[in-house]
Design an enzyme around this catalytic site. Structure first.
Site, PDB file in Angstrom:
ATOM      1  N   ILE A 104       0.889  -1.153   0.000  1.00 32.44           N
ATOM      2  CA  ILE A 104       0.000   0.000   0.000  1.00 32.44           C
ATOM      3  C   ILE A 104       0.930   1.206   0.000  1.00 32.44           C
ATOM      4  O   ILE A 104       1.817   1.323   0.850  1.00 32.44           O
ATOM      5  CB  ILE A 104      -0.957  -0.010   1.209  1.00 32.44           C
ATOM      6  CG1 ILE A 104      -1.824   1.252   1.244  1.00 32.44           C
ATOM      7  CG2 ILE A 104      -0.240  -0.213   2.521  1.00 32.44           C
ATOM      8  CD1 ILE A 104      -2.909   1.228   2.327  1.00 32.44           C
ATOM      9  N   SER A 105       0.773   2.083  -0.986  1.00 31.95           N
ATOM     10  CA  SER A 105       1.700   3.205  -1.161  1.00 31.95           C
ATOM     11  C   SER A 105       1.655   4.160   0.025  1.00 31.95           C
ATOM     12  O   SER A 105       0.647   4.249   0.737  1.00 31.95           O
ATOM     13  CB  SER A 105       1.366   3.975  -2.442  1.00 31.95           C
ATOM     14  OG  SER A 105       1.548   3.181  -3.580  1.00 31.95           O
ATOM     15  N   GLN A 106       2.760   4.903   0.191  1.00 32.69           N
ATOM     16  CA  GLN A 106       2.787   5.878   1.277  1.00 32.69           C
ATOM     17  C   GLN A 106       1.734   6.951   1.025  1.00 32.69           C
ATOM     18  O   GLN A 106       1.422   7.285  -0.130  1.00 32.69           O
ATOM     19  CB  GLN A 106       4.172   6.501   1.411  1.00 32.69           C
ATOM     20  CG  GLN A 106       4.565   7.446   0.301  1.00 32.69           C
ATOM     21  CD  GLN A 106       5.974   7.955   0.466  1.00 32.69           C
ATOM     22  OE1 GLN A 106       6.916   7.384  -0.082  1.00 32.69           O
ATOM     23  NE2 GLN A 106       6.122   9.039   1.202  1.00 32.69           N
TER      24      GLN A 106
END
Length: 217
Positions: free
Chosen positions: A63-65
């Protein structure tokens, strides 16, 4: 033992960090505030859900920052009437953000496990305008039609012409472009008739986009 829940201070710092890093679109900031990020990470990672870092999820994906999620969303220049294609559902978090800003979101995921899990969480949150489809982002089914906006959330060495062709005139695509095992350049593409104008935005690092639907997982 219940999973730790984010504190008001953590959520306040989450928003402050986005603003300090240059996110200024109020609709994007509200979407980031309204979507509970802790629901999209593993129970072991919930204590870190509001830190500005990427976190691991199932199937070797991430899950991207939060800053990258907000920045990519802001760069799409979304409007409420837009129809959006997301390539790479992952946890479903980015799709949930997009659902707050667009009329319809179609999200493609090659891993069945991730697609099934994302559908459950998105349904729980009432994101009824998101359709998670098990499929290949390099071979988008013709039946899905065309889109006002396209977001790719995994690294592509090149953006396929077939994907660009799915953009409506005036449409915007954003994707990390570059080598799979190194940093990529986040690239914004605007369709002007039959031409595609490209702008390089910033260096990023994403997991690779792979062709085909995963046989397992």
């Amino acid at each position: 033992m219940p999973s730790p829940q984010p504190t008001p201070h953590e959520k306040m710092m989450f928003q402050l960090n986005l603003r300090q890093r240059g996110i200024s679109d109020q609709a994007v900031l509200k979407a980031m505030e309204d979507v509970p990020r802790e629901l999209f990470v593993t129970s072991a990672e919930r204590a870190y859900a509001y830190r500005d870092t990427a976190l691991g999820i199932a199937c070797g994906q991430t899950i991207s920052q939060p800053f990258v999620v907000a920045y990519m969303t802001e760069q799409l220049d979304l409007h409420p009437e837009h129809r959006v294609l997301e390539v790479g559902t992952g946890s479903g978090y980015q799709a949930a953000i997009l659902s707050k800003l667009a009329r319809e979101v179609v999200s493609l995921e090659r891993f069945r496990t991730l697609a099934d899990r994302a559908r459950l969480v998105l349904a729980e949150l009432g994101c009824s305008n998101v359709d998670v489809v098990l499929g290949d982002g390099f071979d988008v089914p013709e039946t899905l039609g065309t889109f006002d906006r396209i977001m790719v959330t995994a690294a592509m060495e090149e953006i396929p012409d077939a994907l660009l062709a799915r953009l409506e005139p005036g449409g915007v695509l954003i994707a990390p472009v570059g080598p799979m095992d190194d940093t990529q350049m986040l690239t914004r593409v605007v369709r002007n008739g039959d031409a595609f104008d490209r702008q390089e935005l910033m260096a990023v690092r994403f997991v690779p986009a792979l062709q085909g639907v995963a046989r397992e997982l």
